[in-house]
Design a protein around this motif. Sequence first.
Motif, PDB file in Angstrom:
ATOM      1  N   LYS A 259       1.186  -0.927   0.098  1.00  0.00           N
ATOM      2  CA  LYS A 259      -0.176   0.008  -0.113  1.00  0.00           C
ATOM      3  C   LYS A 259       1.293   1.741   0.507  1.00  0.00           C
TER       4      LYS A 259
ATOM      5  N   GLU B 107       1.679   2.020  -3.403  1.00  0.00           N
ATOM      6  CA  GLU B 107       1.402   2.245  -4.122  1.00  0.00           C
ATOM      7  C   GLU B 107       0.476   3.990  -3.974  1.00  0.00           C
ATOM      8  N   GLU B 108       0.918   4.263  -3.112  1.00  0.00           N
ATOM      9  CA  GLU B 108       1.039   5.936  -2.634  1.00  0.00           C
ATOM     10  C   GLU B 108       2.457   6.292  -3.262  1.00  0.00           C
TER      11      GLU B 108
END
Length: 89
Positions: free
Chosen positions: A65, A68-69
């Motif tokens: 995650k 992805e950021e």
Amino acid sequence: MEKTLNRIHPVSDPEATYFLQISWEKDLGTGFGILLTDGQCAWAGTVSEAEISKEAADMEMIKEKYVEELKKALVAGEGSAGKYNFVIS
């Protein structure tokens, strides 16, 4: 090697224009190179996979995650224009 180049206007100096280049081999999660220039000076560095894992853990995020950021904030074409602010210090 993959590379992207983005023009950024940091909130710390909105009249200034900087160019941010990110380069990586496999994906951002395995580390990447970073180059920032204002057209007169340039600053370069690398971010290791270990540093990415540590930052994700510090932010209490799953590494995938967090990566992805990172992609949304650093890589062009992710549809995130205007969602991230940059401060140059």
